[in-house]
Design a protein around this motif. Structure first.
Motif: not given
Length: 212
Positions: A109-126, A157-166
């Motif tokens: 889960i990244a903090s921000g807006t869907i527009a502001s999350v511009t790249e997947a952080n590979l170290s964060m995936f669980k 919750t506002p500002g919670k963006i789910l970033v997924v590795k498919t």
């Protein structure tokens, strides 16, 4: 050397150079896909008894590449049941009717807006595990907040963006907008049907590309 032979040599050299240039051109990228999903139904059965969770029922599985739900046992990325969201990676947390994880999907889960999350952080995936889901459950822990008395609303919750590795190693990001059918602007937990997920997502179809 005749003019005709010279001309043919020049033409051959030009064609050969053009062919080499074409071979060196990188494969063009496929356009990133942005979509909205409305009323993804994720019913759950049961509740709790003496503090022990007894939730059951099939998870509703979703595939980012097709933008559709699926009944496949293997070709899915994330799945929904009630308030729970799981990924097709890791192991079961032990709840009833969980699907078997057959791939290597992951999420954070990244903090921000869907527009502001511009790249997947590979170290964060669980991935999901025996100790719990990669997307934490409970009010304020993951994607939602429970309002309690008197409204009993479930609000994203506002500002919670789910970033997924498919499951195929591509990347997607999603913002959950509503837990209630037809995404009412002012939901009523007592009259509006749930759980019906409405969310926006962006899918990166190009292999190895981590930006959106």
């Amino acid at each position: 050397m005749s003019k005709t032979i010279k001309f043919l040599i020049v033409v051959a050299l030009f064609v050969g150079f053009a062919s080499c240039s074409d071979d060196d051109d990188p494969t063009p990228l496929v356009e990133v896909k942005s979509e909205s999903i409305v009323n993804l139904h994720a019913p759950v059965e049961g509740g709790s008894q003496q503090g022990a969770p007894t939730f059951s029922g099939e998870f509703t599985k979703f595939d980012f590449a097709t933008g559709k739900t699926t009944t496949s046992e293997t070709e899915w990325d994330i799945a929904f049941r009630g308030l729970s969201i799981i990924v097709n990676g890791g192991t079961s947390a032990g709840t009833t009717d969980e699907p078997i994880r057959t791939k290597e999907a992951a999420v954070y889960i990244a903090s921000g807006t869907i527009a502001s999350v511009t790249e997947a952080n590979l170290s964060m995936f669980k991935q999901d595990s025996e100790t719990g889901y990669a997307i934490p459950e409970g009010s304020g822990n993951g994607w939602y907040t429970y309002a309690g008395d008197p409204t009993h609303l479930i609000n994203p919750t506002p500002g919670k963006i789910l970033v997924v590795k498919t499951r195929t190693g591509n990347y997607a990001k999603m913002e959950i907008l509503s837990y209630y059918k037809d995404a009412p602007a002012e939901p009523d937990a007592f009259t509006d049907e749930s759980p019906y997920f409405t969310f926006n997502y962006v899918y990166q179809p190009n292999d190895g590309v981590t930006t959106f």
